[in-house]
Design an enzyme around this catalytic site. Structure first.
Site, PDB file in Angstrom:
ATOM      1  N   ASP B 105      -4.350   1.547  14.005  1.00  0.00           N
ATOM      2  CA  ASP B 105      -4.810   2.764  13.159  1.00  0.00           C
ATOM      3  C   ASP B 105      -3.496   3.316  12.788  1.00  0.00           C
ATOM      4  O   ASP B 105      -2.840   4.169  13.500  1.00  0.00           O
ATOM      5  CB  ASP B 105      -5.613   3.789  14.140  1.00  0.00           C
ATOM      6  CG  ASP B 105      -6.099   4.851  13.204  1.00  0.00           C
ATOM      7  OD1 ASP B 105      -6.096   4.903  12.097  1.00  0.00           O
ATOM      8  OD2 ASP B 105      -7.012   5.792  13.907  1.00  0.00           O
ATOM      9  N   ALA B 106      -3.163   3.181  11.533  1.00  0.00           N
ATOM     10  CA  ALA B 106      -1.784   3.635  11.164  1.00  0.00           C
ATOM     11  C   ALA B 106      -1.941   4.351   9.536  1.00  0.00           C
ATOM     12  O   ALA B 106      -1.123   5.002   9.212  1.00  0.00           O
ATOM     13  CB  ALA B 106      -0.893   2.392  10.900  1.00  0.00           C
ATOM     14  N   LYS B 107      -3.215   4.161   9.073  1.00  0.00           N
ATOM     15  CA  LYS B 107      -3.574   4.723   7.971  1.00  0.00           C
ATOM     16  C   LYS B 107      -2.353   4.552   6.709  1.00  0.00           C
ATOM     17  O   LYS B 107      -1.874   5.394   5.965  1.00  0.00           O
ATOM     18  CB  LYS B 107      -3.927   6.333   7.972  1.00  0.00           C
ATOM     19  CG  LYS B 107      -5.127   6.504   9.013  1.00  0.00           C
ATOM     20  CD  LYS B 107      -5.321   7.998   9.042  1.00  0.00           C
ATOM     21  CE  LYS B 107      -6.513   8.090   9.912  1.00  0.00           C
ATOM     22  NZ  LYS B 107      -6.677   7.780  11.257  1.00  0.00           N
ATOM     23  N   ARG B 108      -1.900   3.096   6.636  1.00  0.00           N
ATOM     24  CA  ARG B 108      -0.812   3.045   6.025  1.00  0.00           C
ATOM     25  C   ARG B 108      -1.371   3.003   4.233  1.00  0.00           C
ATOM     26  O   ARG B 108      -2.587   2.632   3.887  1.00  0.00           O
ATOM     27  CB  ARG B 108      -0.436   1.598   6.006  1.00  0.00           C
ATOM     28  CG  ARG B 108       0.588   1.543   7.381  1.00  0.00           C
ATOM     29  CD  ARG B 108       1.558   2.561   7.513  1.00  0.00           C
ATOM     30  NE  ARG B 108       2.522   2.292   8.620  1.00  0.00           N
ATOM     31  CZ  ARG B 108       2.491   2.992   9.468  1.00  0.00           C
ATOM     32  NH1 ARG B 108       1.726   4.205   9.717  1.00  0.00           N
ATOM     33  NH2 ARG B 108       3.415   2.827  10.718  1.00  0.00           N
TER      34      ARG B 108
END
Lengths: 300, 300
Positions: B105-108
């Site tokens: 979960d890094a919302k890149r």
């Protein structure tokens, strides 16, 4: 601690160096000088990180006398793994030591205490018990506002504790930026709504120079939208990517500046740090020449 | 290399474990057991990372027999600096060894070769000369689509090279998610437009189970919007945060599932990994009990 406001620090740096040029550090393995890639080899991520670090530190030495600010692109350091993030930390530290302001381009976004973790790491440090441990210690961070005000709030809070700044993605430089950013809601495109929010946020905390600590990212590859955002946001710094390798010219970035010649930072990455072929022996001279040429291309 | 399609691997894992529960790993220093924080101390980021790692590896051992998938939150590992990213790498590796699927979960979000760097690092590795060096090696990654299709393209390309998946932020779980996501354009809210794009992307590559490799993140804290997205995206996996500590109940997440009881993953982070006070000695039992209770709360 930074006693001065981020906008004032940026203004002073731009005036001192006499240019609004920001050098982007986007170190791609296949664009590094072969002198470095041959010596370090590319067998492991640690070796890739070491070549990346040597390159970035040399670039900082070359450009520090000429520009006010540098923008490391987090993706390329993360792509070298844990050693790459250690490199990013040292590159940011060296930039500060050389008197450069730093914009960490990481386009972070999340909610609540997760956003706080990103922000504290980017700025004055993560709270551990009663102390703060610094992580990246950048002067500014790029963020994505799709999640809304309450998700930006922790970034604002962290930035304002210590004179740091944010740059919110408003109208990005890619060809397909308009798919969502240009959708018309209440009679105006989505990016105008995001710009309006940036305006509210930045007016909450203006520096002596009259600009606030929340800026907008607007691609130079869309000059009409750039002029519009300048008009919508008289009190915000604009961070303008797309100059040079992405195709925008000096004329394209003029609309980003206020009549007084301030208020914008123009980023060039590959146009400076990948302006040579990897086999070029005099790559340091090439970088210096490209930076010198680029820095005189616009106001301030 | 993963020969199977991401959606099929996720379906098989959910069926095998008999639950759609995903355990979120959001290790905050002040919520770790004092047994660990006392022993490691919080003097340096390396010490914080070491305590974080010991905690996460114990959590993985406890939950691996009970759940199909875990979701490490990159922010909390990055907040421990370079050592924290090494911890994240080892936590992801251990999860794989234990047969768990991993959602980073890094919302890149970024464009062109920068997006490619994020994606390659998240999935099968970064290209260095003729080889690929693995970095995070996750099964799926969360991404933010504000930049548009051409900015998602590099993530799709990288994911599809090796049976990995994406989860695109559609309607987030925070209270103020609607500021931009609910703006009405062409008669429907922005998040419907993003959902429609997810539908197009996921239909390009459907697995045998009938679902595609691009899912949507929709907060359980907004049950009406959750039901709408389920209807808009019959062929997409939904990743549903907000269950447990953020306030959503089992009843709230039911609309995320298809009539056959499949198609959604429900994440609980603090409700499982911070369900005890730091001084609790039997924290491992508390985690096991919370996971056991949560896993039976919904279909599949």
């Amino acid at each position: 601690l930074n006693s001065a406001h981020f906008a004032d620090r940026l203004e002073a740096a731009v005036r001192a160096k006499g240019t609004a040029l920001c050098v982007g550090l986007d170190p791609r393995w296949d664009q590094l000088p072969s002198e470095l890639t041959d010596r370090h080899g590319g067998e492991t991520l640690d070796a890739v990180a070491a070549a990346t670090e040597e390159f970035c530190l040399r670039v900082l030495d070359i450009v520090a006398p000429m520009v006010p600010v540098v923008k490391p692109q987090s993706a390329f350091f993360e792509a070298c793994g844990p050693a790459g993030t250690a490199t990013m930390q040292r590159v940011l530290r060296r930039a500060r030591q050389l008197g450069l302001l730093t914009i960490l381009d990481a386009k972070r976004n999340d909610i609540a205490s997760t956003a706080e973790a990103y922000a504290d790491a980017a700025f004055d440090g993560v709270a551990v018990g009663k102390r703060r441990l610094p992580v990246w210690d950048a002067d500014a961070l790029t963020v994505n506002a799709y999640l809304g005000r309450d998700a930006i709030e922790p970034f604002l809070k962290s930035a304002r504790r210590d004179g740091r700044g944010l740059f919110v993605l408003v109208r990005t430089s890619n060809p397909g930026a308009g798919q969502f950013q240009d959708l018309i809601a209440n009679g105006k495109p989505l990016f105008h709504h995001v710009a309006a929010a940036v305006g509210e946020w930045t007016r909450e905390n203006l520096g002596n120079c009259g600009l606030g600590d929340v800026g907008a990212v607007v691609g130079a590859t869309h000059p009409t939208e750039l002029a519009t955002v300048r008009q919508l946001l008289p009190q915000a710094w604009l961070l303008v990517p797309g100059f040079g390798a992405q195709g925008a010219t000096s004329a394209d970035v003029i609309p980003a500046f206020r009549p007084d010649g301030l208020g914008a930072i123009v980023n060039s990455s590959r146009g400076i740090t990948a302006c040579f072929s990897p086999s070029e022996k005099r790559w340091e001279v090439a970088i210096e020449t490209a930076a010198l040429k680029s820095r005189s291309g616009f106001p301030a």
